[in-house]
Design a protein around this motif. Sequence first.
Motif, PDB file in Angstrom:
ATOM      1  N   GLN A   1       0.389  -1.328  -0.424  1.00  0.00           N
ATOM      2  CA  GLN A   1      -0.158  -0.122   0.165  1.00  0.00           C
ATOM      3  C   GLN A   1       0.931   1.017  -0.554  1.00  0.00           C
ATOM      4  O   GLN A   1       2.080   0.769   0.781  1.00  0.00           O
ATOM      5  CB  GLN A   1      -0.804  -0.075   1.366  1.00  0.00           C
ATOM      6  CG  GLN A   1      -0.334  -0.620   2.199  1.00  0.00           C
ATOM      7  CD  GLN A   1      -1.542  -0.607   3.310  1.00  0.00           C
ATOM      8  OE1 GLN A   1      -2.157  -0.225   3.573  1.00  0.00           O
ATOM      9  NE2 GLN A   1      -0.570  -1.474   4.304  1.00  0.00           N
TER      10      GLN A   1
ATOM     11  N   LYS B   1      -4.804   2.017  -1.773  1.00  0.00           N
ATOM     12  CA  LYS B   1      -4.501   0.363  -1.171  1.00  0.00           C
ATOM     13  C   LYS B   1      -4.515  -0.623  -2.264  1.00  0.00           C
ATOM     14  O   LYS B   1      -4.665  -2.099  -1.805  1.00  0.00           O
ATOM     15  CB  LYS B   1      -5.660   0.225   0.144  1.00  0.00           C
ATOM     16  CG  LYS B   1      -5.118   1.621   0.751  1.00  0.00           C
ATOM     17  CD  LYS B   1      -5.671   0.644   2.614  1.00  0.00           C
ATOM     18  CE  LYS B   1      -6.133  -0.083   2.883  1.00  0.00           C
ATOM     19  NZ  LYS B   1      -6.893  -0.270   4.170  1.00  0.00           N
TER      20      LYS B   1
ATOM     21  N   ASP C   1       1.411  -4.463   3.093  1.00  0.00           N
ATOM     22  CA  ASP C   1       0.226  -4.815   3.119  1.00  0.00           C
ATOM     23  C   ASP C   1      -0.504  -6.241   4.069  1.00  0.00           C
ATOM     24  O   ASP C   1      -1.675  -6.755   4.185  1.00  0.00           O
ATOM     25  CB  ASP C   1      -0.964  -5.496   1.967  1.00  0.00           C
ATOM     26  CG  ASP C   1      -2.262  -4.659   2.486  1.00  0.00           C
ATOM     27  OD1 ASP C   1      -2.964  -4.269   3.787  1.00  0.00           O
ATOM     28  OD2 ASP C   1      -2.865  -4.786   1.447  1.00  0.00           O
TER      29      ASP C   1
END
Length: 136
Positions: A32, A46, A65
């Motif tokens: 991200q 994201k 992430d």
Amino acid sequence: MKKGIIWLIIVLIIFLILSSSSPFFIVTEYQQAVITQFGRFIRAVKEPGLYFKTPFLQQVAIFEDRLLEYDAAPKEILTKDKKTLVVDNYSKWKIIDPKRFYVTVRNETGAITRLDDIVYSELRIELGRHNLSDII
């Protein structure tokens, strides 16, 4: 003269694309990103894909992430009966909100420092409530 200006524009565009401050960046499925301009938060990304940023003005910070591992160095902790324990601990953590993460700790090193304080403090409090024999 017109051809010179056109060539200059083409060379400038090629330079911007190939330079280290490229206007494009890639976010993979396990990353991200946070885009900042002069240190101020602009937006969070994201979803994986190819994205655009303003070259030279905006910077991209890429974060994991996935689940991250925090492994602390062993530390001494006193129990309720004043015995010393050497405790080694680890935790799993994840960056849920990249904007909040960037604003509060900036990077993973800052997060680990913050985690170290929080985890050690909670361990010390909890183990300090029990006797050594109860813990073992």
